[in-house]
Structure formats: structure tokens, C-alpha cells
Design a protein around this motif. Structure first.
Motif, PDB file in Angstrom:
ATOM      1  N   MET A 116      -9.719  15.763   3.322  1.00 53.26           N
ATOM      2  CA  MET A 116      -9.012  14.544   2.619  1.00 53.26           C
ATOM      3  C   MET A 116      -7.748  14.217   3.227  1.00 53.26           C
ATOM      4  SD  MET A 116      -8.228  13.816  -1.217  1.00 53.26           S
ATOM      5  CE  MET A 116      -6.405  13.961  -1.566  1.00 53.26           C
ATOM      6  N   GLU A 117      -7.465  12.830   3.819  1.00 57.24           N
ATOM      7  CA  GLU A 117      -6.450  12.332   4.383  1.00 57.24           C
ATOM      8  C   GLU A 117      -5.197  12.445   3.510  1.00 57.24           C
ATOM      9  OE1 GLU A 117      -5.119   8.302   6.460  1.00 57.24           O
ATOM     10  OE2 GLU A 117      -7.342   9.159   6.703  1.00 57.24           O
ATOM     11  N   LYS A 118      -4.047  13.005   4.109  1.00 54.55           N
ATOM     12  CA  LYS A 118      -2.622  13.105   3.239  1.00 54.55           C
ATOM     13  C   LYS A 118      -2.231  11.609   3.242  1.00 54.55           C
ATOM     14  CE  LYS A 118      -2.123  18.100   3.342  1.00 54.55           C
ATOM     15  NZ  LYS A 118      -1.063  18.733   3.098  1.00 54.55           N
ATOM     16  N   ARG A 119      -1.716  11.163   2.262  1.00 59.83           N
ATOM     17  CA  ARG A 119      -1.088   9.981   2.220  1.00 59.83           C
ATOM     18  C   ARG A 119       0.344   9.966   1.496  1.00 59.83           C
ATOM     19  NH1 ARG A 119      -4.810   5.237   0.365  1.00 59.83           N
ATOM     20  NH2 ARG A 119      -3.341   5.351  -1.517  1.00 59.83           N
ATOM     21  N   THR A 120       1.316   8.901   1.885  1.00 61.46           N
ATOM     22  CA  THR A 120       2.581   9.224   1.080  1.00 61.46           C
ATOM     23  C   THR A 120       2.679   7.781   0.469  1.00 61.46           C
ATOM     24  OG1 THR A 120       3.356  10.589   3.072  1.00 61.46           O
ATOM     25  CG2 THR A 120       5.064   9.368   1.640  1.00 61.46           C
ATOM     26  N   ARG A 121       3.225   8.081  -0.644  1.00 63.86           N
ATOM     27  CA  ARG A 121       3.800   6.791  -1.703  1.00 63.86           C
ATOM     28  C   ARG A 121       5.057   7.024  -1.725  1.00 63.86           C
ATOM     29  NH1 ARG A 121       1.073   3.379  -5.053  1.00 63.86           N
ATOM     30  NH2 ARG A 121      -0.732   4.369  -4.606  1.00 63.86           N
ATOM     31  N   ILE A 122       6.104   5.798  -1.416  1.00 62.48           N
ATOM     32  CA  ILE A 122       7.400   5.754  -1.401  1.00 62.48           C
ATOM     33  C   ILE A 122       7.607   4.551  -2.555  1.00 62.48           C
ATOM     34  CG2 ILE A 122       9.475   5.524  -0.305  1.00 62.48           C
ATOM     35  CD1 ILE A 122       8.002   6.794   1.888  1.00 62.48           C
ATOM     36  N   GLU A 123       8.484   4.678  -3.440  1.00 63.38           N
ATOM     37  CA  GLU A 123       8.887   3.460  -4.321  1.00 63.38           C
ATOM     38  C   GLU A 123       9.872   2.797  -3.785  1.00 63.38           C
ATOM     39  OE1 GLU A 123       7.732   2.742  -7.535  1.00 63.38           O
ATOM     40  OE2 GLU A 123       5.986   4.182  -7.031  1.00 63.38           O
ATOM     41  N   VAL A 124       9.565   1.664  -4.054  1.00 64.16           N
ATOM     42  CA  VAL A 124      10.868   0.411  -3.354  1.00 64.16           C
ATOM     43  C   VAL A 124      11.443  -0.128  -4.854  1.00 64.16           C
ATOM     44  CG1 VAL A 124      11.043  -1.736  -2.318  1.00 64.16           C
ATOM     45  CG2 VAL A 124       9.103  -0.110  -1.639  1.00 64.16           C
ATOM     46  N   PRO A 125      12.701  -0.096  -4.811  1.00 66.57           N
ATOM     47  CA  PRO A 125      13.741  -0.383  -5.674  1.00 66.57           C
ATOM     48  C   PRO A 125      13.216  -2.157  -6.086  1.00 66.57           C
ATOM     49  CG  PRO A 125      14.851   0.445  -4.209  1.00 66.57           C
ATOM     50  CD  PRO A 125      13.461   0.531  -3.511  1.00 66.57           C
ATOM     51  N   ALA A 126      13.345  -2.207  -7.206  1.00 66.11           N
ATOM     52  CA  ALA A 126      13.087  -3.840  -7.895  1.00 66.11           C
ATOM     53  C   ALA A 126      13.713  -4.866  -7.220  1.00 66.11           C
ATOM     54  CB  ALA A 126      12.950  -3.766  -9.195  1.00 66.11           C
ATOM     55  N   TYR A 127      14.855  -4.310  -6.742  1.00 69.18           N
ATOM     56  CA  TYR A 127      16.129  -5.322  -5.957  1.00 69.18           C
ATOM     57  C   TYR A 127      15.602  -5.781  -4.751  1.00 69.18           C
ATOM     58  CZ  TYR A 127      18.522  -1.350  -4.219  1.00 69.18           C
ATOM     59  OH  TYR A 127      18.855  -0.261  -3.640  1.00 69.18           O
ATOM     60  N   VAL A 128      14.781  -4.886  -4.237  1.00 64.20           N
ATOM     61  CA  VAL A 128      14.403  -5.206  -2.655  1.00 64.20           C
ATOM     62  C   VAL A 128      13.215  -6.173  -2.843  1.00 64.20           C
ATOM     63  CG1 VAL A 128      13.195  -4.248  -0.491  1.00 64.20           C
ATOM     64  CG2 VAL A 128      14.715  -3.016  -1.800  1.00 64.20           C
ATOM     65  N   THR A 129      13.526  -7.434  -2.368  1.00 65.02           N
ATOM     66  CA  THR A 129      12.473  -8.352  -2.317  1.00 65.02           C
ATOM     67  C   THR A 129      11.845  -8.810  -1.200  1.00 65.02           C
ATOM     68  OG1 THR A 129      14.348 -10.205  -2.004  1.00 65.02           O
ATOM     69  CG2 THR A 129      13.864  -9.500  -4.311  1.00 65.02           C
ATOM     70  N   ARG A 130      10.711  -9.407  -1.047  1.00 62.87           N
ATOM     71  CA  ARG A 130       9.987  -9.909  -0.038  1.00 62.87           C
ATOM     72  C   ARG A 130      10.528 -11.201   0.539  1.00 62.87           C
ATOM     73  NH1 ARG A 130       4.912  -8.464   1.635  1.00 62.87           N
ATOM     74  NH2 ARG A 130       3.921  -6.585   0.694  1.00 62.87           N
ATOM     75  N   PRO A 131      10.598 -11.447   1.734  1.00 68.13           N
ATOM     76  CA  PRO A 131       9.970 -10.910   2.714  1.00 68.13           C
ATOM     77  C   PRO A 131      10.652  -9.730   3.160  1.00 68.13           C
ATOM     78  CG  PRO A 131      10.853 -12.388   3.870  1.00 68.13           C
ATOM     79  CD  PRO A 131      11.160 -12.727   2.237  1.00 68.13           C
ATOM     80  N   PHE A 132      10.351  -8.328   3.734  1.00 68.21           N
ATOM     81  CA  PHE A 132      11.251  -7.260   4.124  1.00 68.21           C
ATOM     82  C   PHE A 132      10.423  -6.766   5.398  1.00 68.21           C
ATOM     83  CE2 PHE A 132       8.997  -5.459   0.419  1.00 68.21           C
ATOM     84  CZ  PHE A 132       7.879  -4.544   0.939  1.00 68.21           C
ATOM     85  N   GLU A 133      11.284  -5.691   6.067  1.00 68.82           N
ATOM     86  CA  GLU A 133      10.901  -5.074   7.274  1.00 68.82           C
ATOM     87  C   GLU A 133      10.848  -3.687   6.932  1.00 68.82           C
ATOM     88  OE1 GLU A 133      12.575  -6.701  11.072  1.00 68.82           O
ATOM     89  OE2 GLU A 133      13.670  -7.895   9.694  1.00 68.82           O
TER      90      GLU A 133
END
Length: 103
Positions: A1-18
Motif C-alpha cells: 500500500m502506498e504511503k500518503r501524507t495528509r496535512i491540515e490547512v488552517p481555515a484562514y489560508v484561502t485560495r488561491p495559494f501556492e
């Protein structure tokens, strides 16, 4: 099984983002997916935890450096007309457990 990483983005970080991993720009769709309030990477990312006494001692004596995986994920977004860089929290690298049968 491929290992994946999930990272939470704070609510105040809005799109568009890099998104940058270790300073390298990442492309949405190929390098990561934006799922809900998280960034999901198709590979394992990790940061080095605290160094123990023996690792500090070896580094201090010049015997060995610290060569563990230590990734950083940064998000650049605009707020109030300014570009802001936010470092996201990468999961800690799990310490390998000593096998009790190896003694």
C-alpha cells in the motif's frame, strides 16, 4: 500500500495559494490534492522529532550528523493585499522500535 501524507490547512489560508515542499513548488493534481481542509500528498512526508542524548553526543563529537527525513511544507497566500507564508505542521517521523529479539 502506498504511503500518503495528509496535512491540515488552517481555515484562514484561502485560495488561491501556492504549495512548496522543501522549497520546491508543487502542482495541484500531480504533486498533491486539496481535499476539504487538507492537502494530501501521494508520498510520505515527515519531520525529524527531538534529537536524543546519544545523537547530540555523536554530532558534538563529529562522529555522525543528523540525516533523517525532515520535510517542510509551506503555503503562500494573499491576505489584506500582502503575500503571507505559513509553515504547515508535517507529521513526526516515527522512531524505529528496537526489536527485543536482537539483543
Amino acid at each position: 500500500m502506498e504511503k500518503r501524507t495528509r496535512i491540515e490547512v488552517p481555515a484562514y489560508v484561502t485560495r488561491p495559494f501556492e504549495v512548496f515542499v522543501n522549497g520546491v513548488p508543487q502542482a495541484e493534481g500531480s504533486d498533491y490534492e486539496h481535499v476539504g481542509s487538507s492537502l494530501v500528498f501521494p508520498r510520505q512526508l515527515a519531520r525529524e522529532g527531538k534529537l536524543g542524548f546519544w545523537r547530540w553526543l555523536r554530532m558534538g563529537l563529529g562522529v555522525a550528523g543528523s540525516y533523517r527525513q525532515n520535510d517542510s511544507v509551506d503555503v503562500v497566500f494573499a491576505a489584506d493585499g500582502r503575500r503571507i507564508v505559513k509553515a504547515l505542521l508535517v507529521p513526526l517521523l516515527e522512531e524505529p522500535q528496537a526489536d527485543p529479539d536482537e539483543r
